[in-house]
Design a protein around this motif. Structure first.
Motif, PDB file in Angstrom:
ATOM      1  N   THR A 125       0.843  -1.193   0.000  1.00  0.00           N
ATOM      2  CA  THR A 125       0.000   0.000   0.000  1.00  0.00           C
ATOM      3  C   THR A 125       0.876   1.240   0.000  1.00  0.00           C
ATOM      4  O   THR A 125       2.022   1.212   0.456  1.00  0.00           O
ATOM      5  N   THR A 126       0.346   2.334  -0.529  1.00  0.00           N
ATOM      6  CA  THR A 126       1.054   3.608  -0.475  1.00  0.00           C
ATOM      7  C   THR A 126       0.047   4.750  -0.461  1.00  0.00           C
ATOM      8  O   THR A 126      -1.156   4.538  -0.596  1.00  0.00           O
ATOM      9  N   SER A 127       0.573   5.961  -0.277  1.00  0.00           N
ATOM     10  CA  SER A 127      -0.255   7.161  -0.248  1.00  0.00           C
ATOM     11  C   SER A 127       0.367   8.197  -1.169  1.00  0.00           C
ATOM     12  O   SER A 127       1.594   8.345  -1.204  1.00  0.00           O
ATOM     13  N   THR A 128      -0.457   8.927  -1.900  1.00  0.00           N
ATOM     14  CA  THR A 128       0.040   9.885  -2.874  1.00  0.00           C
ATOM     15  C   THR A 128      -0.805  11.148  -2.898  1.00  0.00           C
ATOM     16  O   THR A 128      -1.991  11.119  -2.552  1.00  0.00           O
ATOM     17  N   ASN A 129      -0.188  12.249  -3.326  1.00  0.00           N
ATOM     18  CA  ASN A 129      -0.972  13.472  -3.532  1.00  0.00           C
ATOM     19  C   ASN A 129      -1.543  13.530  -4.939  1.00  0.00           C
ATOM     20  O   ASN A 129      -2.193  14.517  -5.320  1.00  0.00           O
ATOM     21  N   ALA A 130      -1.274  12.498  -5.742  1.00  0.00           N
ATOM     22  CA  ALA A 130      -1.922  12.271  -7.049  1.00  0.00           C
ATOM     23  C   ALA A 130      -1.510  13.237  -8.144  1.00  0.00           C
ATOM     24  O   ALA A 130      -2.157  13.285  -9.200  1.00  0.00           O
ATOM     25  N   HIS A 131      -0.438  13.971  -7.978  1.00  0.00           N
ATOM     26  CA  HIS A 131      -0.005  14.882  -9.033  1.00  0.00           C
ATOM     27  C   HIS A 131       0.798  14.171 -10.127  1.00  0.00           C
ATOM     28  O   HIS A 131       1.122  14.778 -11.155  1.00  0.00           O
ATOM     29  N   TYR A 132       1.119  12.902  -9.909  1.00  0.00           N
ATOM     30  CA  TYR A 132       1.910  12.158 -10.891  1.00  0.00           C
ATOM     31  C   TYR A 132       1.134  10.981 -11.493  1.00  0.00           C
ATOM     32  O   TYR A 132       1.724  10.060 -12.032  1.00  0.00           O
ATOM     33  N   LEU A 133      -0.190  11.052 -11.404  1.00  0.00           N
ATOM     34  CA  LEU A 133      -1.016   9.977 -11.951  1.00  0.00           C
ATOM     35  C   LEU A 133      -1.375  10.257 -13.411  1.00  0.00           C
ATOM     36  O   LEU A 133      -2.549  10.354 -13.791  1.00  0.00           O
ATOM     37  N   CYS A 134      -0.337  10.380 -14.244  1.00  0.00           N
ATOM     38  CA  CYS A 134      -0.563  10.452 -15.681  1.00  0.00           C
ATOM     39  C   CYS A 134      -0.943   9.053 -16.171  1.00  0.00           C
ATOM     40  O   CYS A 134      -0.870   8.077 -15.415  1.00  0.00           O
ATOM     41  N   GLU A 135      -1.340   8.936 -17.415  1.00  0.00           N
ATOM     42  CA  GLU A 135      -1.791   7.635 -17.919  1.00  0.00           C
ATOM     43  C   GLU A 135      -0.698   6.571 -17.800  1.00  0.00           C
ATOM     44  O   GLU A 135      -0.963   5.438 -17.388  1.00  0.00           O
ATOM     45  N   GLU A 136       0.543   6.940 -18.141  1.00  0.00           N
ATOM     46  CA  GLU A 136       1.638   5.971 -18.067  1.00  0.00           C
ATOM     47  C   GLU A 136       1.851   5.490 -16.640  1.00  0.00           C
ATOM     48  O   GLU A 136       2.015   4.282 -16.390  1.00  0.00           O
ATOM     49  N   ASN A 137       1.858   6.409 -15.680  1.00  0.00           N
ATOM     50  CA  ASN A 137       2.067   6.020 -14.287  1.00  0.00           C
ATOM     51  C   ASN A 137       0.885   5.230 -13.737  1.00  0.00           C
ATOM     52  O   ASN A 137       1.068   4.369 -12.862  1.00  0.00           O
ATOM     53  N   CYS A 138      -0.313   5.517 -14.216  1.00  0.00           N
ATOM     54  CA  CYS A 138      -1.481   4.742 -13.777  1.00  0.00           C
ATOM     55  C   CYS A 138      -1.353   3.296 -14.244  1.00  0.00           C
ATOM     56  O   CYS A 138      -1.629   2.357 -13.483  1.00  0.00           O
TER      57      CYS A 138
END
Length: 339
Positions: A125-138
């Motif tokens: 599990t991890t936690s993120t601020n979601a600013h790096y959830l581009c399509e490739e990273n998703c």
């Protein structure tokens, strides 16, 4: 509800026979320790939190990473040292949190770390601020095998969101969440289990009902409201006005945690934290590693640090005078953290 049970089943499956035996040994030693009021320790921890990085793109006012206020070394964790740690504990540890301070997606080896832990059959599990959830990273997130992803969304309007997530972009966060949900559907994946988490503050408490509705609107698996931890409650305007949304009580002109701090702590047996440079610290409340117990990377041995006299002495103090330990004074054990 179906996805919640699927996630729980994955967690249960992470308990191999050896890990189950370890859990029984560990909890038995904790009970013996509590009865004797001195530390007896058998086995390895059940879970470990590992810090991929101390770097962060945001400037959140209650976060040492956001404030750039660490006195300890900062940077990215080394992949080879992470793999060495996993190799040492994989027979016993079933749960891995790839987060402590910082934004995990900033470590270039983050997806490799997840994949390596999954190869060891750990629940991740991890936690993120979601600013790096581009399509490739998703797509990489899904293919890495990550089991659970907590996404911070502390407001549904730009005004409330940016009040705490300083330097953040609400639109980018929303798009990242939607992109991840869509990628899961395209890849026909149950993972990661997506949790949208909101910390209740004075400036967003009026938006909480709307935020809760996002579960259905965006197709995430769960929405959680979390009470805020602050360093100086008396001098802070972040605490919500609704007492049900706060872990602090106000009396006689001051704030305090609404609990009695017992002289015991299961975390000291079950779930240590490893910083990006390899220091083993007691728990997630030791944000600046003031109570570092030893370095698992430089020593080359997790077991050596886990069983050393320094940590044994710290555990012993918990049974006699826990309230004198600084990191325990803001501990949420026994406090209503989730709403």
């Amino acid at each position: 509800m179906e996805f919640i049970w699927k996630e729980r089943l994955k967690l249960i499956k992470s308990f191999t026979f050896l890990r189950l035996i370890n859990a029984l040994k560990l909890y038995s030693s904790y009970l013996v320790s509590y009865a004797l009021r001195r530390p007896v320790h058998w086995g390895y921890p059940l879970s470990i939190a590992f810090e991929p990085t101390t770097s962060c793109n945001l400037r959140c006012p209650e976060c040492p990473s956001g404030l750039r206020s660490f006195s300890r070394p900062t940077g990215n964790a080394d992949l080879s040292k992470f793999k060495s740690l996993i190799d040492q504990v994989k027979r016993h540890v079933s749960y891995l949190t790839l987060y402590f301070q910082g934004e995990p997606y900033l470590n270039p080896s983050f997806f490799e770390m997840v994949a390596y832990a999954k190869k060891a059959k750990m629940f991740t599990t991890t936690s993120t601020n979601a600013h790096y959830l581009c399509e490739e990273n998703c797509i990489n997130t899904i293919q890495s095998g990550l089991d659970r992803l907590i996404i911070s969304l502390d407001g549904i309007s730009e005004e409330s969101y940016s009040k705490y997530r300083v330097g953040g972009d609400l639109i980018k966060v929303e798009n990242g969440i939607k992109t991840l949900v869509l990628a899961k559907k395209k890849l026909n994946s149950d993972t990661p289990f997506i949790i949208v988490q909101t910390i209740a503050f004075s400036h967003n408490e009026h938006e909480l009902d709307e935020i809760k509705s996002l579960k259905k609107e965006w197709g995430v698996d769960q929405v959680l409201i979390k009470t805020a931890q602050v360093s100086q409650p008396e001098e802070n305007d972040l605490l919500p006005k609704d007492p049900k949304l706060s872990r602090y009580k106000y009396a006689n002109g001051s704030y305090s945690l609404d609990l009695k701090l017992p002289n015991r702590c299961w975390r000291m047996w079950s779930s240590p934290v490893i910083t990006q440079d390899g220091e083993l610290i007691p728990c997630c409340f030791d944000k600046d590693a003031d109570h570092a117990m030893g370095n698992v990377s430089s020593s080359g041995s997790f077991k050596k640090v886990w069983q050393n006299t320094r940590l044994a002495s710290f555990r012993k103090q918990l049974f006699s005078d826990r309230k004198s330990i600084d990191i325990c004074k803001n501990c949420s054990e026994g406090v209503k953290v989730w709403n």
